[in-house]
Design an enzyme around this catalytic site. Structure first.
Site, PDB file in Angstrom:
ATOM      1  N   ARG A  63       0.852  -1.188   0.000  1.00  0.00           N
ATOM      2  CA  ARG A  63       0.000   0.000   0.000  1.00  0.00           C
ATOM      3  C   ARG A  63       0.891   1.242   0.000  1.00  0.00           C
ATOM      4  O   ARG A  63       1.961   1.254   0.624  1.00  0.00           O
ATOM      5  CB  ARG A  63      -0.899   0.035   1.238  1.00  0.00           C
ATOM      6  CG  ARG A  63      -2.102  -0.884   1.169  1.00  0.00           C
ATOM      7  CD  ARG A  63      -3.148  -0.394   0.176  1.00  0.00           C
ATOM      8  NE  ARG A  63      -4.348  -1.208   0.185  1.00  0.00           N
ATOM      9  CZ  ARG A  63      -4.576  -2.243  -0.635  1.00  0.00           C
ATOM     10  NH1 ARG A  63      -3.676  -2.591  -1.536  1.00  0.00           N
ATOM     11  NH2 ARG A  63      -5.714  -2.906  -0.570  1.00  0.00           N
ATOM     12  N   HIS A  90      -1.500   0.547  -9.623  1.00  0.00           N
ATOM     13  CA  HIS A  90      -2.179  -0.338  -8.669  1.00  0.00           C
ATOM     14  C   HIS A  90      -2.844  -1.511  -9.423  1.00  0.00           C
ATOM     15  O   HIS A  90      -4.046  -1.765  -9.277  1.00  0.00           O
ATOM     16  CB  HIS A  90      -3.220   0.414  -7.836  1.00  0.00           C
ATOM     17  CG  HIS A  90      -3.594  -0.318  -6.568  1.00  0.00           C
ATOM     18  ND1 HIS A  90      -3.811   0.316  -5.366  1.00  0.00           N
ATOM     19  CD2 HIS A  90      -3.790  -1.636  -6.320  1.00  0.00           C
ATOM     20  CE1 HIS A  90      -4.119  -0.581  -4.439  1.00  0.00           C
ATOM     21  NE2 HIS A  90      -4.120  -1.784  -5.003  1.00  0.00           N
TER      22      HIS A  90
HETATM   23  P1  NDP Z   1      -1.876 -11.438   4.706  1.00  0.00           P
HETATM   24  O1  NDP Z   1      -2.739 -10.897   5.780  1.00  0.00           O
HETATM   25  O2  NDP Z   1      -2.047 -12.863   4.296  1.00  0.00           O
HETATM   26  O3  NDP Z   1      -0.333 -11.272   5.122  1.00  0.00           O
HETATM   27  C1  NDP Z   1       0.159 -10.123   5.716  1.00  0.00           C
HETATM   28  C2  NDP Z   1       1.603 -10.383   6.132  1.00  0.00           C
HETATM   29  O4  NDP Z   1       2.162  -9.184   6.653  1.00  0.00           O
HETATM   30  C3  NDP Z   1       1.723 -11.445   7.235  1.00  0.00           C
HETATM   31  O5  NDP Z   1       2.837 -12.265   7.003  1.00  0.00           O
HETATM   32  C4  NDP Z   1       1.945 -10.605   8.478  1.00  0.00           C
HETATM   33  O6  NDP Z   1       2.682 -11.266   9.507  1.00  0.00           O
HETATM   34  C5  NDP Z   1       2.752  -9.468   7.915  1.00  0.00           C
HETATM   35  N1  NDP Z   1       2.680  -8.284   8.778  1.00  0.00           N
HETATM   36  C6  NDP Z   1       1.596  -7.534   9.092  1.00  0.00           C
HETATM   37  N2  NDP Z   1       1.931  -6.539   9.919  1.00  0.00           N
HETATM   38  C7  NDP Z   1       3.264  -6.674  10.151  1.00  0.00           C
HETATM   39  C8  NDP Z   1       4.192  -5.956  10.927  1.00  0.00           C
HETATM   40  N3  NDP Z   1       3.818  -4.892  11.668  1.00  0.00           N
HETATM   41  N4  NDP Z   1       5.465  -6.375  10.947  1.00  0.00           N
HETATM   42  C9  NDP Z   1       5.858  -7.458  10.230  1.00  0.00           C
HETATM   43  N5  NDP Z   1       5.020  -8.177   9.454  1.00  0.00           N
HETATM   44  C10 NDP Z   1       3.738  -7.788   9.418  1.00  0.00           C
HETATM   45  O7  NDP Z   1      -2.042 -10.458   3.456  1.00  0.00           O
HETATM   46  P2  NDP Z   1      -1.859 -10.796   1.914  1.00  0.00           P
HETATM   47  O8  NDP Z   1      -0.554 -11.449   1.725  1.00  0.00           O
HETATM   48  O9  NDP Z   1      -3.052 -11.477   1.392  1.00  0.00           O
HETATM   49  O10 NDP Z   1      -1.860  -9.307   1.301  1.00  0.00           O
HETATM   50  C11 NDP Z   1      -0.892  -8.371   1.697  1.00  0.00           C
HETATM   51  C12 NDP Z   1      -1.237  -6.986   1.191  1.00  0.00           C
HETATM   52  O11 NDP Z   1      -1.008  -6.888  -0.205  1.00  0.00           O
HETATM   53  C13 NDP Z   1      -2.696  -6.568   1.324  1.00  0.00           C
HETATM   54  O12 NDP Z   1      -3.018  -6.189   2.638  1.00  0.00           O
HETATM   55  C14 NDP Z   1      -2.764  -5.405   0.360  1.00  0.00           C
HETATM   56  O13 NDP Z   1      -2.410  -4.205   1.013  1.00  0.00           O
HETATM   57  C15 NDP Z   1      -1.706  -5.745  -0.691  1.00  0.00           C
HETATM   58  N6  NDP Z   1      -2.300  -6.066  -1.986  1.00  0.00           N
HETATM   59  C16 NDP Z   1      -1.977  -5.284  -3.067  1.00  0.00           C
HETATM   60  C17 NDP Z   1      -2.483  -5.557  -4.298  1.00  0.00           C
HETATM   61  C18 NDP Z   1      -2.072  -4.762  -5.493  1.00  0.00           C
HETATM   62  O14 NDP Z   1      -2.623  -4.968  -6.573  1.00  0.00           O
HETATM   63  N7  NDP Z   1      -1.104  -3.886  -5.354  1.00  0.00           N
HETATM   64  C19 NDP Z   1      -3.403  -6.677  -4.521  1.00  0.00           C
HETATM   65  C20 NDP Z   1      -3.664  -7.438  -3.341  1.00  0.00           C
HETATM   66  C21 NDP Z   1      -3.138  -7.125  -2.115  1.00  0.00           C
HETATM   67  P3  NDP Z   1       2.081 -12.572  10.247  1.00  0.00           P
HETATM   68  O15 NDP Z   1       2.070 -13.656   9.173  1.00  0.00           O
HETATM   69  O16 NDP Z   1       3.043 -12.866  11.298  1.00  0.00           O
HETATM   70  O17 NDP Z   1       0.708 -12.202  10.703  1.00  0.00           O
HETATM   71  C1  OXD Z   2      -6.253  -5.687  -2.907  1.00  0.00           C
HETATM   72  C2  OXD Z   2      -5.893  -4.703  -3.930  1.00  0.00           C
HETATM   73  O1  OXD Z   2      -6.090  -5.393  -1.715  1.00  0.00           O
HETATM   74  O2  OXD Z   2      -6.315  -4.860  -5.094  1.00  0.00           O
HETATM   75  O3  OXD Z   2      -6.706  -6.800  -3.268  1.00  0.00           O
HETATM   76  O4  OXD Z   2      -5.154  -3.768  -3.650  1.00  0.00           O
END
Ligand code: NDP
Ligand code: OXD
Length: 315
Positions: free
Chosen positions: A230, A278
């Protein structure tokens, strides 16, 4: 009458509504602001919902995010606190993201910008290239998306590590966990990939101090940043300053603090910025509507919901 309501003011809802009609033929599919009788609405899909819309649905059972990130739902200060939120976890979305991450890592690793410039200049410059195994990639966020991208990068031979809140055990991926291991993760990283959710803890995380800690002794000469998490996570002035000072060789940015990216943003024309709108991993309406319909069928049969958002963690 059971109704499914889209509360997605910034999306073109027609295609989504049509796909949801196919996926949920026994539900009345509605689109905010045409809510109709509020008591009919059992399920809602939301993205930047206007205040009080979700709160005023007395029989709402589940809120669905149409993407993996939920910051655009949790930002509603009037969000009803007793309704579960389900987010997207779909192989289709995951594969799209891994394609994006692998493509950008490879573009930097194989110096594709230099190759294209040489072609345009009709320059036959067969410069030496290093092996993938010489490059250390670090993935911030080892959730659904980060884990898959990390595994695919490891399969290509890169030295891959990941950073998450909790410790992971992923074949071929070194795990760093928690704030106390962030520095160790950064100092071994040549290409930093961000796939973190937007939370209070990750806001502004990619700043000048963090960039300075990245490895500067790798084969590219300076580190590279790839952010598809993000925009809120990156301090954009710090990234530009780091590009100018040589603390960063190049960046691939899919997300920005302000989207669409304003015309006057210096990122548009910076020669070492690879910019995408995005679009790293699009939510495909037919796929996501089928996913939502399956979740509703399971919920109505068993009361169980998967891929629930933990509101305290913020993701
Ligand atoms: P998940 O919830 O599956 O994974 C999030 C990961 O981030 C976990 O491993 C979590 O750790 C880690 N995390 C969260 N907070 C912290 C922190 N403070 N310090 C260290 N690690 C942290 O999310 P997804 O993988 O499904 O998606 C990730 C992000 O990708 C979404 O939230 C979105 O913002 C972005 N996204 C962007 C898209 C785009 O087109 N650009 C499309 C889809 C998603 P833990 O495993 O230990 O909980
Ligand atoms: C998502 C995105 O969060 O598209 O899936 O950014």
């Amino acid at each position: 009458m059971s109704a499914f309501l889209f509360v997605t003011p910034t999306w073109d809802g027609d295609q989504w509504a049509n796909e949801m009609k196919k996926a949920l033929p026994r539900h009345d599919i509605r689109k905010w602001p045409a809510i109709g009788e509020t008591a009919d609405v059992r399920y809602a899909a939301a993205w930047l919902p206007p205040p009080n819309v979700l709160r005023e649905l007395p029989n709402l059972k589940v809120i669905f995010s149409l993407g993996a990130g939920v910051d655009a739902i949790l930002s509603d200060p009037t969000l009803p606190d007793n309704i579960p939120i389900v987010r997207v976890n779909s192989p289709d979305l995951t594969m799209r993201m891994s394609e994006h991450i692998v493509m950008h890592v490879l573009m930097h690793h194989r110096q594709q910008a230099r190759i294209l410039a040489n072609q345009r200049n009709k320059t036959w410059d067969s410069f030496p290239q290093h092996a993938a195994s010489a490059l250390r990639v670090g993935v911030m966020g080892l959730g659904v998306l980060g884990e898959d991208a990390a595994k695919k990068l490891a399969m290509l031979g890169f030295q891959v590590a990941g950073w998450s809140r909790s410790r992971k055990s992923i074949y071929g991926v070194q795990s760093f966990a928690g704030a106390e291991e962030l520095d160790a993760f950064l100092t071994r990283t040549d290409i930093l990939v961000c796939l973190l959710p937007a939370t209070a803890e990750t806001d502004g995380l990619i700043n000048r101090a963090v960039i300075k800690k990245l490895a500067h002794n790798g084969p590219l000469g300076a580190p590279v940043l790839i952010n598809a998490g993000r925009g809120r996570q990156q301090v954009e002035a710090d990234i530009l300053a780091a590009l100018e000072s040589g603390e960063l060789l190049a960046v691939s940015l899919d997300v920005f603090g302000k989207e669409p990216l304003p015309n006057d943003s210096p990122f548009w024309s910076h020669p070492r910025v690879y910019l995408t709108p995005h679009s790293a991993a699009d939510s495909e309406p037919s796929v996501i509507c089928t996913y939502v319909a399956q979740a509703i069928t399971q919920f109505e049969k068993t009361g169980q919901l998967d891929n629930l958002v933990d509101r305290t963690r913020g993701y």
